[in-house]
Enzyme design. Structure first.
Site, PDB file in Angstrom:
ATOM      1  N   ASP A 186      -0.008  -5.668  -2.904  1.00  0.00           N
ATOM      2  CA  ASP A 186       1.352  -5.678  -2.378  1.00  0.00           C
ATOM      3  C   ASP A 186       2.334  -5.017  -3.339  1.00  0.00           C
ATOM      4  O   ASP A 186       2.043  -4.785  -4.511  1.00  0.00           O
ATOM      5  CB  ASP A 186       1.765  -7.128  -2.106  1.00  0.00           C
ATOM      6  CG  ASP A 186       2.878  -7.234  -1.067  1.00  0.00           C
ATOM      7  OD1 ASP A 186       3.307  -6.194  -0.540  1.00  0.00           O
ATOM      8  OD2 ASP A 186       3.304  -8.367  -0.783  1.00  0.00           O
ATOM      9  N   GLU A 188       7.262  -0.880  -4.593  1.00  0.00           N
ATOM     10  CA  GLU A 188       8.511  -0.185  -4.253  1.00  0.00           C
ATOM     11  C   GLU A 188       9.724  -0.719  -5.001  1.00  0.00           C
ATOM     12  O   GLU A 188      10.843  -0.320  -4.704  1.00  0.00           O
ATOM     13  CB  GLU A 188       8.774  -0.276  -2.748  1.00  0.00           C
ATOM     14  CG  GLU A 188       9.081  -1.665  -2.226  1.00  0.00           C
ATOM     15  CD  GLU A 188       7.863  -2.526  -1.956  1.00  0.00           C
ATOM     16  OE1 GLU A 188       8.034  -3.691  -1.559  1.00  0.00           O
ATOM     17  OE2 GLU A 188       6.732  -2.044  -2.152  1.00  0.00           O
ATOM     18  N   ASP A 226       6.420  -5.953   6.382  1.00  0.00           N
ATOM     19  CA  ASP A 226       6.930  -7.268   6.761  1.00  0.00           C
ATOM     20  C   ASP A 226       7.782  -7.205   8.023  1.00  0.00           C
ATOM     21  O   ASP A 226       9.015  -7.298   7.971  1.00  0.00           O
ATOM     22  CB  ASP A 226       7.746  -7.862   5.614  1.00  0.00           C
ATOM     23  CG  ASP A 226       6.889  -8.160   4.396  1.00  0.00           C
ATOM     24  OD1 ASP A 226       5.650  -8.155   4.534  1.00  0.00           O
ATOM     25  OD2 ASP A 226       7.453  -8.393   3.319  1.00  0.00           O
TER      26      ASP A 226
END
Length: 573
Positions: free
Chosen positions: A285, A288, A358
């Site tokens: 995950d 960014e 998400d």
């Protein structure tokens, strides 16, 4: 998929919540945390596009840029890069360029862009990967309950394998990337038992950030393994009521006679704590969140004044490459599957599976179920041929009554049955969301969909192999295969799964029919559930009650016997 009329800032970042400045949700999230997002905010931006005029454009300048499609007679690219004086040595990016690719067909362009991601592990096709949490006994209880109600299970995804913390946003994983034997006692033996006795794999979760309160970070705190700030101090960020340090995973530049020991340390940690534990994969995950004041010890000389921008933009690509190296160096490529949300131009050559990020647990086009389809098809056109989404979405705000309904979960699951993999997620507030285990009817309905996925697996395998060998993505916009039919360019929420299946997910609540466009061509289209036949070049309205998503197959398909068997087994009686 149609970019006309808008500007697209190319900046890797959190997608936001709502992603629609005119919606109340986005406005509230902007007011609360500046986290509402917009139509262009994404984990995986690329300064590239494909034109219906059969050319592809790409900029390899990694700093902030903007693609502008607001003018009728031209497209404009802006990029941010300071140009040095001629007498300033070592500051010119010789690898940065603007490129055009022209081919006879759109498919020719896409296959040229797609490097061909490796085929998925065989175990993936055994059913759904169930996202569960709560410790060893709870994990096993969910598995027992699911299998007792007919759910086909390929794996368990336990993102909290390293422990849990509680924040205002909900329960969060303790970012201390080691097996928490208190939370998951006997996990090493259970992993082996599930694999050998029940053919169920276990997967986990990791990022390139470490919670500064964890013992993994503290064991390496004194080392020079971490990104610093432009002031020379260690970069420590607040990730929502907990602080993290970020590993400096940047590869050393080609002209540097040096080794990044931090990168080697983190790869060794992942091999020991993930692979040696017996895990069959993980969600890799984030990527960014590197701020522009961050600094690596391994910048190339040309980065110059844009050091922070370049580092921010390439960090997701380096994170993908590191995960790929971990798996390859362990000799596990093809056995282990890691999946990622953040990326850039180079990520398609390292990632083995992407996921859409998400999504909000709703039906909105901007950030709900429909947006995951646009994500998949955009990636497929950009060279990433393997992707999926969290079944049911992720972002939940119970205080605003934004929670997952049973209908949304099952509609998302029936769509996921016709994608490369099925994987559930409880969301950030599991207790207020409808889950696959909430009631017996949901379990049985979900189980039926996982069985459809398993029965379809030989067809899906061939599509995945086609992606690996021929570089044709698994999920494809219908215009990619029917580009001479002008109507296909306006149909964004349907896709081809492989060569022969057309899928049109139901994207609204409370409906039991759905309009589907059948592309024009020489084939007759057969409705999967009724076996009714239709000629192409028209819209048709078909009965689409829960559990029977609109799916059509080519009558001439070599897989028609399989599709007929699935229809006979699962169609409404």
């Amino acid at each position: 998929l149609n970019l006309r009329g808008r500007e697209y800032p190319i900046w890797v970042r959190e997608q936001g919540v709502g992603r629609n400045k005119s919606s109340t949700l986005t406005q509230l999230m902007d007011l609360y945390s500046k986290g509402g997002g917009d139509y262009h905010t994404t984990y995986w931006p690329q300064p590239s596009f494909i034109s219906s005029r059969k050319y592809y454009f790409e900029s390899s300048f990694p700093t902030y840029s903007v693609l502008d499609f607001t003018q009728d007679n031209r497209h404009t690219l802006y990029w941010h890069l300071s140009t040095p004086h001629n007498d300033e040595p070592g500051a010119i990016c010789l690898s940065c360029r603007l490129s055009f690719l022209v081919k006879d067909t759109l498919m020719d362009i896409v296959t040229a862009l797609n490097p061909g991601q490796p085929e998925l592990p065989d175990w993936v096709y055994n059913g759904a990967i169930l996202g569960v949490q709560g410790g060893t006994d709870t994990m096993l209880d969910y598995l027992d309950e699911a299998e007792a109600q007919g759910v086909s299970v390929s794996g368990l995804w336990i993102q909290d394998w390293s422990g849990k913390i509680t924040t205002e946003f909900g329960t969060r994983v303790f970012w201390n990337w080691a097996w928490n034997s208190t939370w998951y006692p006997d996990l090493d033996n259970v992993i082996q038992y599930l694999d050998t006795e029940r053919q169920v794999k276990v997967t986990a979760y990791i990022t390139a950030h470490l919670n500064t309160d964890g013992d993994v970070y503290k064991s390496a705190e004194a080392e020079e393994y971490w990104l610093n700030t432009d002031e020379g101090v260690r970069l420590v960020q607040d990730f929502g009521e907990f602080s993290v340090a970020t590993v400096d995973i940047i590869k050393q530049p080609p002209d540097c006679n040096c080794i990044n020991v931090a990168r080697g340390w983190y790869k060794d940690l992942m091999k020991k704590n993930l692979i040696d534990l017996g895990l069959a994969g993980w969600m890799a995950d984030f990527g960014e969140y590197t701020p522009i004041n961050a600094r690596t010890r391994f910048a190339e000389r040309w980065w110059g004044k844009e050091h922070g921008e370049v580092l921010h933009q390439i960090y997701p690509e380096e994170w993908a490459q590191l995960n790929r190296e971990v798996v390859e160096e362990a000799g596990k490529l093809g056995d282990i599957m890691f999946w990622m949300r953040s990326g850039g131009l180079a990520s398609k050559s390292s990632q083995v599976m992407s996921w859409a990020g998400d999504q909000t647990v709703d039906w909105t086009q901007s950030d709900g179920l429909p947006s995951s389809i646009i994500s998949a098809l955009s990636l497929s056109m950009s060279g990433m041929g393997l992707t999926h989404s969290d079944i049911g979405g992720y972002t939940t705000i119970g205080q605003l009554q934004i929670t997952r309904s049973k209908e949304l979960l099952l509609r998302w699951a029936e769509y996921a049955a016709f994608t490369p993999i099925m994987r559930t997620h409880e969301g950030n507030q599991p207790e207020v969301n409808h889950q696959f285990y909430t009631d017996k009817d949901t379990l049985q309905s979900f189980g039926r969909l996982t069985n459809i996925y398993v029965d379809l697996s030989n067809y899906t395998r061939e599509a995945v192999k086609q992606n690996a060998d021929q570089h044709i993505p698994v999920m494809r916009p219908i215009f990619l295969m029917f580009e001479n039919d002008p109507e296909t360019y306006s149909v964004e929420y349907q896709y081809m799964l492989g060569d022969d299946l057309l899928v049109a997910p139901v994207l609204q609540p409370g409906v039991d029919t759905w309009d589907v466009y059948l592309p024009a061509g020489q084939d007759t289209w057969t409705h999967l559930w009724s076996l009714a036949e239709y000629e192409g070049g028209q819209y048709v309205n078909v009965f689409s009650d829960l559990g029977h998503p609109p799916v059509f197959f080519r009558k001439s398909s070599k897989w028609s016997d399989l599709f007929n068997q699935i229809s006979e087994k699962y169609a409404a009686k």
